[in-house]
Scaffold this motif. Sequence first.
Motif, PDB file in Angstrom:
ATOM      1  N   ASN A 139      -9.076   4.118  -9.253  1.00  0.00           N
ATOM      2  CA  ASN A 139      -8.727   5.478  -9.646  1.00  0.00           C
ATOM      3  C   ASN A 139      -8.460   6.369  -8.442  1.00  0.00           C
ATOM      4  O   ASN A 139      -9.089   7.403  -8.261  1.00  0.00           O
ATOM      5  CB  ASN A 139      -9.849   6.079 -10.498  1.00  0.00           C
ATOM      6  N   ILE A 140      -7.534   5.978  -7.587  1.00  0.00           N
ATOM      7  CA  ILE A 140      -7.171   6.810  -6.454  1.00  0.00           C
ATOM      8  C   ILE A 140      -5.768   7.347  -6.663  1.00  0.00           C
ATOM      9  O   ILE A 140      -4.919   6.704  -7.289  1.00  0.00           O
ATOM     10  CB  ILE A 140      -7.262   6.049  -5.123  1.00  0.00           C
ATOM     11  N   CYS A 141      -5.508   8.539  -6.137  1.00  0.00           N
ATOM     12  CA  CYS A 141      -4.205   9.162  -6.318  1.00  0.00           C
ATOM     13  C   CYS A 141      -3.216   8.619  -5.290  1.00  0.00           C
ATOM     14  O   CYS A 141      -3.586   7.892  -4.369  1.00  0.00           O
ATOM     15  CB  CYS A 141      -4.330  10.678  -6.203  1.00  0.00           C
ATOM     16  N   ASP A 142      -1.954   9.010  -5.451  1.00  0.00           N
ATOM     17  CA  ASP A 142      -0.911   8.515  -4.556  1.00  0.00           C
ATOM     18  C   ASP A 142      -1.166   8.923  -3.108  1.00  0.00           C
ATOM     19  O   ASP A 142      -0.902   8.144  -2.181  1.00  0.00           O
ATOM     20  CB  ASP A 142       0.456   9.035  -5.006  1.00  0.00           C
ATOM     21  N   THR A 143      -1.671  10.128  -2.905  1.00  0.00           N
ATOM     22  CA  THR A 143      -1.950  10.589  -1.544  1.00  0.00           C
ATOM     23  C   THR A 143      -3.043   9.755  -0.902  1.00  0.00           C
ATOM     24  O   THR A 143      -2.940   9.343   0.260  1.00  0.00           O
ATOM     25  CB  THR A 143      -2.370  12.067  -1.538  1.00  0.00           C
ATOM     26  N   GLU A 144      -4.090   9.481  -1.655  1.00  0.00           N
ATOM     27  CA  GLU A 144      -5.174   8.636  -1.131  1.00  0.00           C
ATOM     28  C   GLU A 144      -4.669   7.242  -0.821  1.00  0.00           C
ATOM     29  O   GLU A 144      -5.027   6.640   0.197  1.00  0.00           O
ATOM     30  CB  GLU A 144      -6.316   8.587  -2.145  1.00  0.00           C
ATOM     31  N   ARG A 145      -3.824   6.715  -1.699  1.00  0.00           N
ATOM     32  CA  ARG A 145      -3.290   5.374  -1.471  1.00  0.00           C
ATOM     33  C   ARG A 145      -2.398   5.349  -0.226  1.00  0.00           C
ATOM     34  O   ARG A 145      -2.411   4.389   0.555  1.00  0.00           O
ATOM     35  CB  ARG A 145      -2.503   4.901  -2.696  1.00  0.00           C
ATOM     36  N   PHE A 146      -1.628   6.426  -0.023  1.00  0.00           N
ATOM     37  CA  PHE A 146      -0.802   6.516   1.180  1.00  0.00           C
ATOM     38  C   PHE A 146      -1.672   6.494   2.435  1.00  0.00           C
ATOM     39  O   PHE A 146      -1.391   5.776   3.399  1.00  0.00           O
ATOM     40  CB  PHE A 146       0.044   7.799   1.165  1.00  0.00           C
ATOM     41  N   ILE A 147      -2.737   7.295   2.404  1.00  0.00           N
ATOM     42  CA  ILE A 147      -3.618   7.363   3.570  1.00  0.00           C
ATOM     43  C   ILE A 147      -4.217   6.001   3.883  1.00  0.00           C
ATOM     44  O   ILE A 147      -4.256   5.570   5.035  1.00  0.00           O
ATOM     45  CB  ILE A 147      -4.725   8.409   3.330  1.00  0.00           C
ATOM     46  N   LEU A 148      -4.658   5.296   2.866  1.00  0.00           N
ATOM     47  CA  LEU A 148      -5.327   4.015   3.069  1.00  0.00           C
ATOM     48  C   LEU A 148      -4.365   2.888   3.429  1.00  0.00           C
ATOM     49  O   LEU A 148      -4.725   1.966   4.162  1.00  0.00           O
ATOM     50  CB  LEU A 148      -6.101   3.629   1.805  1.00  0.00           C
ATOM     51  N   GLU A 149      -3.135   2.964   2.933  1.00  0.00           N
ATOM     52  CA  GLU A 149      -2.229   1.826   3.065  1.00  0.00           C
ATOM     53  C   GLU A 149      -1.072   2.041   4.031  1.00  0.00           C
ATOM     54  O   GLU A 149      -0.502   1.073   4.542  1.00  0.00           O
ATOM     55  CB  GLU A 149      -1.651   1.454   1.702  1.00  0.00           C
ATOM     56  N   LYS A 150      -0.694   3.303   4.299  1.00  0.00           N
ATOM     57  CA  LYS A 150       0.542   3.523   5.037  1.00  0.00           C
ATOM     58  C   LYS A 150       0.430   4.463   6.236  1.00  0.00           C
ATOM     59  O   LYS A 150       1.287   4.403   7.123  1.00  0.00           O
ATOM     60  CB  LYS A 150       1.622   4.061   4.081  1.00  0.00           C
ATOM     61  N   ALA A 151      -0.533   5.345   6.262  1.00  0.00           N
ATOM     62  CA  ALA A 151      -0.645   6.281   7.383  1.00  0.00           C
ATOM     63  C   ALA A 151      -0.858   5.495   8.679  1.00  0.00           C
ATOM     64  O   ALA A 151      -1.860   4.791   8.818  1.00  0.00           O
ATOM     65  CB  ALA A 151      -1.798   7.249   7.149  1.00  0.00           C
ATOM     66  N   PRO A 152       0.052   5.600   9.646  1.00  0.00           N
ATOM     67  CA  PRO A 152      -0.027   4.772  10.861  1.00  0.00           C
ATOM     68  C   PRO A 152      -1.341   4.919  11.617  1.00  0.00           C
ATOM     69  O   PRO A 152      -1.903   3.926  12.088  1.00  0.00           O
ATOM     70  CB  PRO A 152       1.157   5.267  11.698  1.00  0.00           C
ATOM     71  N   GLY A 153      -1.851   6.153  11.722  1.00  0.00           N
ATOM     72  CA  GLY A 153      -3.097   6.355  12.449  1.00  0.00           C
ATOM     73  C   GLY A 153      -4.290   5.727  11.760  1.00  0.00           C
ATOM     74  O   GLY A 153      -5.193   5.205  12.417  1.00  0.00           O
ATOM     75  N   VAL A 154      -4.299   5.754  10.439  1.00  0.00           N
ATOM     76  CA  VAL A 154      -5.390   5.149   9.679  1.00  0.00           C
ATOM     77  C   VAL A 154      -5.349   3.627   9.818  1.00  0.00           C
ATOM     78  O   VAL A 154      -6.380   2.975  10.002  1.00  0.00           O
ATOM     79  CB  VAL A 154      -5.328   5.567   8.206  1.00  0.00           C
TER      80      VAL A 154
END
Length: 235
Positions: free
Chosen positions: A15-30
Amino acid sequence: DNIGKGSCFSTYCDNICDTERFILEKAPGVLASQERFLCFLKIISQTVKNGHALASIPSGVSSDLLMVKYLNIKNISISSIDLDIDSLNLTKHLYTKLNCQFPLNLIQCDAWSTDFNNEFDLLISSGLTIYEPCNRKIFDLYKIFYRALRKNGTLVTSFLTFPAVYKELTEWNMKEINLYNALMQKIIFSDLIGMRWECYRTSKETKQLLQEAGFLNVQIHYDKRKIFPTVTAIK
């Protein structure tokens, strides 16, 4: 084992939103931070010997020390040092949850105020340099770490390299970085949230500060994007 592969965290969250999924999966720094964590685990597991005293400054929840599988390693101790009492409480919770058998010392203290002397064989530190712009204060911190280590002790630390907008200073490997994702990361973390972890240094600058503090054999271990390198140095 899947940390750092782009979808490691979101697979456990339905149950994570698109923004959370972006942060976890795509944000280069993360993603670079996930790689840094894995690199820390690998170096720790390769470095620790019987009877070693380990420390983390600032410790956070000490996951990098507590989650290592110390196979055939005996009589080690871990000191978690952090100014934030909540971090220390979470460290104790994780220590209990993982059923760790080695002694754990919880010390509430500011990193620049510690006065350890020849006490640790391995000291890890990740996070402080990305919040502190003053090189002199970072040098002072490295000197504190140097004094805290025993002879031939190892420091494992990290730093942020300059982003691509700093054309003459950046070390980013742009072949591994999606520009759209990098822009979205900036919008989320800098523009919207106002995160302050924007103190960048070059590899040369970091190596020089450590050497001036007395460390030898300074080695830089890059993540594939060259955003959040790990550094090892020997006293």
